[in-house]
Write a protein that holds these residues in place. Structure first.
Motif, mmCIF file in Angstrom:
data_model
loop_
_atom_site.group_PDB
_atom_site.id
_atom_site.type_symbol
_atom_site.label_atom_id
_atom_site.label_comp_id
_atom_site.label_asym_id
_atom_site.label_seq_id
_atom_site.Cartn_x
_atom_site.Cartn_y
_atom_site.Cartn_z
ATOM 1 N N GLU A 154 0.977 -1.625 0.387
ATOM 2 C CA GLU A 154 0.371 -0.264 0.235
ATOM 3 C C GLU A 154 0.903 1.220 -0.381
ATOM 4 O O GLU A 154 2.102 1.052 0.637
ATOM 5 N N PRO A 155 -0.107 2.534 -0.166
ATOM 6 C CA PRO A 155 1.143 3.668 -0.345
ATOM 7 C C PRO A 155 1.772 3.941 1.221
ATOM 8 O O PRO A 155 1.586 3.543 1.751
ATOM 9 N N CYS A 174 6.503 5.193 -8.789
ATOM 10 C CA CYS A 174 5.635 5.914 -7.849
ATOM 11 C C CYS A 174 5.631 5.534 -6.367
ATOM 12 O O CYS A 174 5.311 4.564 -5.996
ATOM 13 N N PRO A 175 6.715 5.835 -6.002
ATOM 14 C CA PRO A 175 6.873 5.720 -4.022
ATOM 15 C C PRO A 175 5.662 5.882 -3.503
ATOM 16 O O PRO A 175 5.731 5.380 -2.303
ATOM 17 N N TYR A 233 -4.749 4.090 -19.226
ATOM 18 C CA TYR A 233 -3.839 5.570 -19.061
ATOM 19 C C TYR A 233 -3.339 5.357 -17.683
ATOM 20 O O TYR A 233 -3.865 5.216 -17.229
ATOM 21 N N PHE A 234 -2.109 5.432 -16.809
ATOM 22 C CA PHE A 234 -1.800 5.305 -15.481
ATOM 23 C C PHE A 234 -2.112 6.844 -14.734
ATOM 24 O O PHE A 234 -1.190 8.004 -15.919
ATOM 25 N N ILE A 235 -3.184 7.331 -14.242
ATOM 26 C CA ILE A 235 -3.532 8.709 -13.824
ATOM 27 C C ILE A 235 -2.877 8.776 -12.545
ATOM 28 O O ILE A 235 -3.280 8.184 -11.817
ATOM 29 N N CYS A 236 -2.287 10.126 -12.378
ATOM 30 C CA CYS A 236 -1.792 10.743 -10.964
ATOM 31 C C CYS A 236 -3.027 11.103 -10.224
ATOM 32 O O CYS A 236 -3.525 12.086 -9.906
ATOM 33 N N ASN A 237 -2.988 10.052 -9.293
ATOM 34 C CA ASN A 237 -4.242 11.048 -8.357
ATOM 35 C C ASN A 237 -3.140 12.286 -7.221
ATOM 36 O O ASN A 237 -2.523 11.289 -6.432
ATOM 37 N N LEU A 238 -3.854 13.608 -7.283
ATOM 38 C CA LEU A 238 -2.569 14.828 -7.370
ATOM 39 C C LEU A 238 -3.431 14.698 -5.219
ATOM 40 O O LEU A 238 -2.458 14.935 -4.667
ATOM 41 N N CYS A 268 7.595 14.206 -6.156
ATOM 42 C CA CYS A 268 9.065 13.957 -6.349
ATOM 43 C C CYS A 268 9.605 13.949 -8.012
ATOM 44 O O CYS A 268 10.970 13.427 -7.814
ATOM 45 N N GLY A 269 9.215 13.713 -8.826
ATOM 46 C CA GLY A 269 9.203 13.889 -10.259
ATOM 47 C C GLY A 269 9.958 12.563 -10.969
ATOM 48 O O GLY A 269 10.640 12.545 -11.676
ATOM 49 N N ILE A 270 10.261 11.704 -10.281
ATOM 50 C CA ILE A 270 9.917 9.908 -9.649
ATOM 51 C C ILE A 270 9.503 9.818 -11.600
ATOM 52 O O ILE A 270 10.094 9.088 -12.319
ATOM 53 N N CYS A 271 8.778 9.680 -12.008
ATOM 54 C CA CYS A 271 7.822 9.589 -13.035
ATOM 55 C C CYS A 271 8.359 9.789 -14.023
ATOM 56 O O CYS A 271 7.960 9.532 -15.249
#
Length: 97
Positions: free
Chosen positions: A21-22, A55-56, A67-72, A78-81
Protein backbone atom coordinates in the motif's frame (compact mmCIF):
# COMPACT_ATOMS: atom_id res chain seq x y z
CA UNK A 1 8.31 -4.00 31.26
CA UNK A 2 6.98 -2.01 28.26
CA UNK A 3 7.58 -3.38 24.78
CA UNK A 4 9.43 -1.01 22.47
CA UNK A 5 7.26 -1.97 19.48
CA UNK A 6 4.14 -0.94 21.43
CA UNK A 7 5.63 2.50 22.05
CA UNK A 8 6.74 3.07 18.46
CA UNK A 9 3.63 1.58 16.90
CA UNK A 10 5.46 -0.74 14.51
CA UNK A 11 3.39 -2.86 12.18
CA UNK A 12 4.13 -6.37 11.01
CA UNK A 13 5.50 -6.40 7.48
CA UNK A 14 4.56 -8.77 4.69
CA UNK A 15 6.94 -11.53 3.72
CA UNK A 16 10.07 -10.01 2.21
CA UNK A 17 9.13 -6.61 3.69
CA UNK A 18 7.04 -5.96 0.56
CA UNK A 19 4.99 -2.80 0.92
CA UNK A 20 1.65 -3.33 -0.80
CA UNK A 21 0.00 0.00 0.00
CA UNK A 22 1.13 3.61 -0.33
CA UNK A 23 3.36 4.86 2.46
CA UNK A 24 2.23 7.61 4.79
CA UNK A 25 0.04 8.97 2.01
CA UNK A 26 -2.49 6.15 2.40
CA UNK A 27 -3.72 7.70 5.62
CA UNK A 28 -2.99 11.36 4.95
CA UNK A 29 -3.52 13.36 1.77
CA UNK A 30 0.03 14.63 1.50
CA UNK A 31 -0.23 16.14 -1.97
CA UNK A 32 -0.98 19.59 -0.62
CA UNK A 33 2.68 20.35 0.15
CA UNK A 34 4.26 19.49 -3.22
CA UNK A 35 5.97 22.19 -5.27
CA UNK A 36 5.64 20.46 -8.64
CA UNK A 37 2.92 18.35 -10.26
CA UNK A 38 3.11 15.78 -13.05
CA UNK A 39 1.31 16.51 -16.32
CA UNK A 40 0.62 13.59 -18.66
CA UNK A 41 0.69 14.02 -22.44
CA UNK A 42 -1.69 11.27 -23.55
CA UNK A 43 -0.59 11.70 -27.18
CA UNK A 44 2.96 10.67 -26.24
CA UNK A 45 2.06 8.10 -23.56
CA UNK A 46 2.60 4.44 -24.54
CA UNK A 47 0.77 3.15 -21.42
CA UNK A 48 3.79 1.17 -20.20
CA UNK A 49 3.00 1.71 -16.50
CA UNK A 50 6.49 2.74 -15.42
CA UNK A 51 5.04 5.76 -13.63
CA UNK A 52 2.84 3.41 -11.62
CA UNK A 53 5.68 0.98 -10.91
CA UNK A 54 8.19 3.59 -9.75
CA UNK A 55 5.90 5.96 -7.83
CA UNK A 56 6.97 5.69 -4.17
CA UNK A 57 3.52 6.73 -2.93
CA UNK A 58 1.44 4.60 -5.32
CA UNK A 59 -0.30 7.76 -6.48
CA UNK A 60 -0.83 6.31 -9.97
CA UNK A 61 -3.59 3.95 -11.01
CA UNK A 62 -4.85 2.79 -14.41
CA UNK A 63 -8.04 4.23 -15.85
CA UNK A 64 -10.47 2.52 -18.23
CA UNK A 65 -8.45 3.54 -21.29
CA UNK A 66 -5.22 2.01 -19.98
CA UNK A 67 -3.55 5.30 -19.08
CA UNK A 68 -2.00 5.61 -15.64
CA UNK A 69 -3.46 8.68 -13.93
CA UNK A 70 -1.87 10.41 -10.96
CA UNK A 71 -4.06 11.10 -7.92
CA UNK A 72 -2.83 14.53 -6.88
CA UNK A 73 -4.20 14.08 -3.36
CA UNK A 74 -1.29 11.70 -2.76
CA UNK A 75 1.40 12.88 -5.21
CA UNK A 76 4.33 14.50 -3.40
CA UNK A 77 5.84 15.93 -6.58
CA UNK A 78 9.11 14.00 -6.45
CA UNK A 79 9.34 13.70 -10.25
CA UNK A 80 10.40 10.05 -10.33
CA UNK A 81 7.53 9.31 -12.73
CA UNK A 82 8.81 11.91 -15.20
CA UNK A 83 12.38 10.62 -14.92
CA UNK A 84 11.32 7.01 -15.52
CA UNK A 85 8.95 7.69 -18.42
CA UNK A 86 10.73 6.22 -21.49
CA UNK A 87 9.02 8.57 -23.96
CA UNK A 88 8.93 11.78 -21.90
CA UNK A 89 5.13 11.82 -21.69
CA UNK A 90 5.22 13.19 -18.13
CA UNK A 91 6.53 16.65 -17.38
CA UNK A 92 6.77 18.33 -14.01
CA UNK A 93 5.36 21.84 -13.75
CA UNK A 94 5.39 24.26 -10.84
CA UNK A 95 2.38 23.92 -8.57
CA UNK A 96 0.23 27.02 -8.56
CA UNK A 97 -1.39 28.06 -5.32
Amino acid sequence: MVKIDAIMGWKKLNLGAAITEPGSASLFKTGSWRTQRPILDKEACIRCGRCWIYCPEAAYSPNGDGYFICNLDYCKGCGICAEECPVGAITMVLEEI
